[in-house]
Design a protein around this motif. Structure first.
Motif, PDB file in Angstrom:
ATOM      1  N   PRO A  54      -8.064  -5.254  -0.530  1.00  0.00           N
ATOM      2  CA  PRO A  54      -8.232  -6.108   0.651  1.00  0.00           C
ATOM      3  C   PRO A  54      -8.754  -7.492   0.258  1.00  0.00           C
ATOM      4  CG  PRO A  54      -9.166  -3.928   1.028  1.00  0.00           C
ATOM      5  CD  PRO A  54      -8.818  -3.990  -0.418  1.00  0.00           C
ATOM      6  N   SER A  55      -8.119  -8.515   0.759  1.00  0.00           N
ATOM      7  CA  SER A  55      -8.517  -9.879   0.407  1.00  0.00           C
ATOM      8  C   SER A  55      -7.973 -10.850   1.440  1.00  0.00           C
ATOM      9  CB  SER A  55      -8.010 -10.260  -0.990  1.00  0.00           C
ATOM     10  OG  SER A  55      -6.601 -10.341  -0.999  1.00  0.00           O
ATOM     11  N   GLN A  56      -8.510 -12.056   1.405  1.00  0.00           N
ATOM     12  CA  GLN A  56      -7.999 -13.182   2.166  1.00  0.00           C
ATOM     13  C   GLN A  56      -7.732 -14.317   1.181  1.00  0.00           C
ATOM     14  OE1 GLN A  56      -8.172 -12.696   6.359  1.00  0.00           O
ATOM     15  NE2 GLN A  56      -7.275 -11.353   4.835  1.00  0.00           N
ATOM     16  N   PRO A 114      -7.473 -15.559  -4.324  1.00  0.00           N
ATOM     17  CA  PRO A 114      -7.808 -14.563  -3.314  1.00  0.00           C
ATOM     18  C   PRO A 114      -9.315 -14.414  -3.195  1.00  0.00           C
ATOM     19  CG  PRO A 114      -7.144 -13.483  -5.335  1.00  0.00           C
ATOM     20  CD  PRO A 114      -6.971 -14.951  -5.557  1.00  0.00           C
ATOM     21  N   ILE A 115      -9.796 -14.117  -2.002  1.00  0.00           N
ATOM     22  CA  ILE A 115     -11.199 -13.812  -1.758  1.00  0.00           C
ATOM     23  C   ILE A 115     -11.281 -12.312  -1.479  1.00  0.00           C
ATOM     24  CG2 ILE A 115     -13.254 -14.352  -0.424  1.00  0.00           C
ATOM     25  CD1 ILE A 115     -12.200 -16.735  -1.941  1.00  0.00           C
ATOM     26  N   TYR A 116     -11.733 -11.560  -2.460  1.00  0.00           N
ATOM     27  CA  TYR A 116     -11.780 -10.106  -2.302  1.00  0.00           C
ATOM     28  C   TYR A 116     -12.964  -9.708  -1.433  1.00  0.00           C
ATOM     29  CZ  TYR A 116      -8.265  -9.930  -5.948  1.00  0.00           C
ATOM     30  OH  TYR A 116      -7.109 -10.101  -6.653  1.00  0.00           O
ATOM     31  N   VAL A 117     -12.759  -8.725  -0.570  1.00  0.00           N
ATOM     32  CA  VAL A 117     -13.749  -8.415   0.458  1.00  0.00           C
ATOM     33  C   VAL A 117     -14.211  -6.963   0.432  1.00  0.00           C
ATOM     34  CG1 VAL A 117     -12.883 -10.200   1.996  1.00  0.00           C
ATOM     35  CG2 VAL A 117     -11.926  -7.914   2.145  1.00  0.00           C
ATOM     36  N   GLY A 129      -6.750  -3.681   4.463  1.00  0.00           N
ATOM     37  CA  GLY A 129      -6.335  -3.003   3.246  1.00  0.00           C
ATOM     38  C   GLY A 129      -5.277  -1.940   3.506  1.00  0.00           C
ATOM     39  N   PRO A 130      -5.073  -1.025   2.563  1.00  0.00           N
ATOM     40  CA  PRO A 130      -4.020  -0.009   2.698  1.00  0.00           C
ATOM     41  C   PRO A 130      -4.258   0.912   3.893  1.00  0.00           C
ATOM     42  CG  PRO A 130      -4.801  -0.137   0.441  1.00  0.00           C
ATOM     43  CD  PRO A 130      -5.745  -0.948   1.265  1.00  0.00           C
ATOM     44  N   THR A 131      -3.224   1.143   4.650  1.00  0.00           N
ATOM     45  CA  THR A 131      -3.252   2.069   5.780  1.00  0.00           C
ATOM     46  C   THR A 131      -2.185   3.141   5.545  1.00  0.00           C
ATOM     47  OG1 THR A 131      -1.609   0.828   7.053  1.00  0.00           O
ATOM     48  CG2 THR A 131      -3.924   0.162   7.297  1.00  0.00           C
ATOM     49  N   PRO A 132      -2.179   4.212   6.328  1.00  0.00           N
ATOM     50  CA  PRO A 132      -1.131   5.217   6.142  1.00  0.00           C
ATOM     51  C   PRO A 132       0.271   4.629   6.245  1.00  0.00           C
ATOM     52  CG  PRO A 132      -2.868   6.102   7.524  1.00  0.00           C
ATOM     53  CD  PRO A 132      -3.202   4.657   7.307  1.00  0.00           C
ATOM     54  N   TYR A 133       0.446   3.606   7.092  1.00  0.00           N
ATOM     55  CA  TYR A 133       1.764   2.991   7.237  1.00  0.00           C
ATOM     56  C   TYR A 133       2.135   2.178   5.998  1.00  0.00           C
ATOM     57  CZ  TYR A 133       5.495   0.017   9.057  1.00  0.00           C
ATOM     58  OH  TYR A 133       6.687  -0.643   9.224  1.00  0.00           O
ATOM     59  N   TRP A 134       1.178   1.366   5.477  1.00  0.00           N
ATOM     60  CA  TRP A 134       1.491   0.468   4.371  1.00  0.00           C
ATOM     61  C   TRP A 134       1.437   1.160   3.019  1.00  0.00           C
ATOM     62  CZ3 TRP A 134       3.822  -3.805   5.441  1.00  0.00           C
ATOM     63  CH2 TRP A 134       3.626  -4.401   6.686  1.00  0.00           C
ATOM     64  N   MET A 135       0.937   2.384   2.959  1.00  0.00           N
ATOM     65  CA  MET A 135       0.878   3.107   1.690  1.00  0.00           C
ATOM     66  C   MET A 135       2.258   3.328   1.084  1.00  0.00           C
ATOM     67  SD  MET A 135      -2.049   4.119   0.343  1.00  0.00           S
ATOM     68  CE  MET A 135      -1.727   5.699  -0.424  1.00  0.00           C
TER      69      MET A 135
END
Length: 378
Positions: free
Chosen positions: A356-358, A374-377, A343-349
């Motif tokens: 978060p999903s696959q 999508p498969i939400y996790v 999911g979101p990280t400081p870099y991807w923010m």
């Protein structure tokens, strides 16, 4: 003196005459007023009668309309009654239809797993409390991904596949890496919860658990395995000897060795950037996004991706591309991009936010890709 008296008497007599005349005029005025009042009362009665007549006329019109509507409703109800009676007593011949199902059809479900980064920690205080990640959370999310996927595949089989009389096909479980962050950035040496060797041991155990789950509950497995920019033994990327210096490639080899006697699973491990899977009627190509010239200021990356796919097809053609890396979900007629487990990280923010999903999609022999979800996790 005598003259003045006579004048006064004559004046008094004149005043009496005038007073008498005034009384007569007053009486005449009273009579005239009474006549006018009588006439006014008659006018009031006439006005009242005319207003009552208008009311009666409007009520009559409204009643006439209501009567007309009621008659129309009665006619409609009588027609319905006649139709019901006709249907009830009319003899009908029933006809049966035989629905023919296809005797042979193919379909493959494709599960895409990538960008787990299991040992990387995401502190919620540095991402505005929209995400939190650790080794324990990574394990829980992976469990949710595989179990939710299995439940959804069971629904496909019960509600769709069996009714279509589809042949039993392999489940494609694509392991597209970035499962581990490694020390690709200096700060990860401080924040990662596990070392590289500990991470590979943990990851191998997790993937093996979920492979066993699918082998017990679903179709035989085809497992395409890719690797690229994480988990290298060298500081910089190498080209021709890249696979020899990559821990993820090593882990795939170890997993294939453990399942070498199981005929229900087949590992497809590439030594290079591309990994091709032939599904008898179509070809899938798995690869990493970093070879596509896509810049952040491009609003929609479809054009650069399709240009790259056209370039890739000149050497070896594929019908569909599956790739990952940018932690972004995209679904297109000839490619799919997988999101991430972390999911979101400081870099991807700084780029965008997605839950978060696959990914799970279904490939049909005739119609090609028919389902993408999508498969939400989280």
């Amino acid at each position: 003196m005598g003259k003045s008296k006579e004048k006064l008497e004559s004046r008094v007599s004149n005043l009496k005459v005038e007073n008498k005349d005034l009384k007569i005029e007053k009486k005449a005025l009273k009579e005239k007023i009474e006549k006018l009042l009588n006439k006014n009362s008659d006018l009031k009665d006439i006005i009242k009668l005319e207003s009552n007549h208008d009311k009666v006329k409007s009520e009559k019109l409204s009643l006439t309309k209501k009567n007309k509507l009621l008659r129309k409703q009665i006619e409609d109800l009588e027609k319905q009654i006649d139709l019901i009676l006709w249907i009830k007593w009319k003899p009908f011949k029933t006809k049966t239809f035989n629905i023919k199902t296809k005797t042979s059809s193919w379909a493959n479900a494709v599960l895409v797993a990538s960008d787990w980064h299991i040992e990387e920690r995401v502190d919620p205080t540095v991402v505005n409390w929209i995400n939190e990640y650790s080794v324990d959370i990574a394990e829980k999310r992976s469990e949710k991904f595989f179990k939710n996927s299995l439940n959804l595949l069971e629904e496909f089989k019960n509600l769709w596949l069996e009714k279509r009389n589809w042949n039993k096909r392999e489940l494609v479980l694509a392991l597209l890496w970035d499962f581990i962050s490694w020390y690709i950035h200096d700060e990860l040496e401080e924040s990662n919860e596990l070392s590289p060797t500990q991470s590979i041991i943990k990851l191998k155990w997790m993937i093996k658990s979920w492979i066993n789950l699918f082998l017990e509950n679903w179709y035989p497995l085809i497992v395409p395995c890719n690797f690229w920019n994480h988990w290298r033994t060298t500081t910089k990327k190498r080209i021709s000897t890249w696979y020899k210096n990559n821990y993820e490639w090593m882990m795939y080899q170890m997993l294939r060795d453990e399942y070498k006697d199981d005929k229900n699973i087949k590992f497809l491990i590439s030594n290079w950037y591309f990994n091709y899977l032939n599904l008898e009627w179509k070809t899938l190509r798995f690869h990493h996004w970093d070879q596509i010239n896509y810049w952040w200021w491009v609003w929609w990356p479809t054009i650069p991706i399709n240009k790259a796919i056209d370039r890739f097809n000149k050497s070896k053609y594929a019908n569909y591309d599956v790739f990952w890396h940018f932690h972004q979900t995209l679904n297109h007629k000839n490619f799919v991009v997988n999101w991430s487990l972390i999911g979101p990280t400081p870099y991807w923010m700084k780029f965008w936010y997605e839950e978060p999903s696959q990914t799970l999609f279904l490939l049909d022999k005739k119609h090609w890709k028919t389902i993408h979800t999508p498969i939400y996790v989280k």
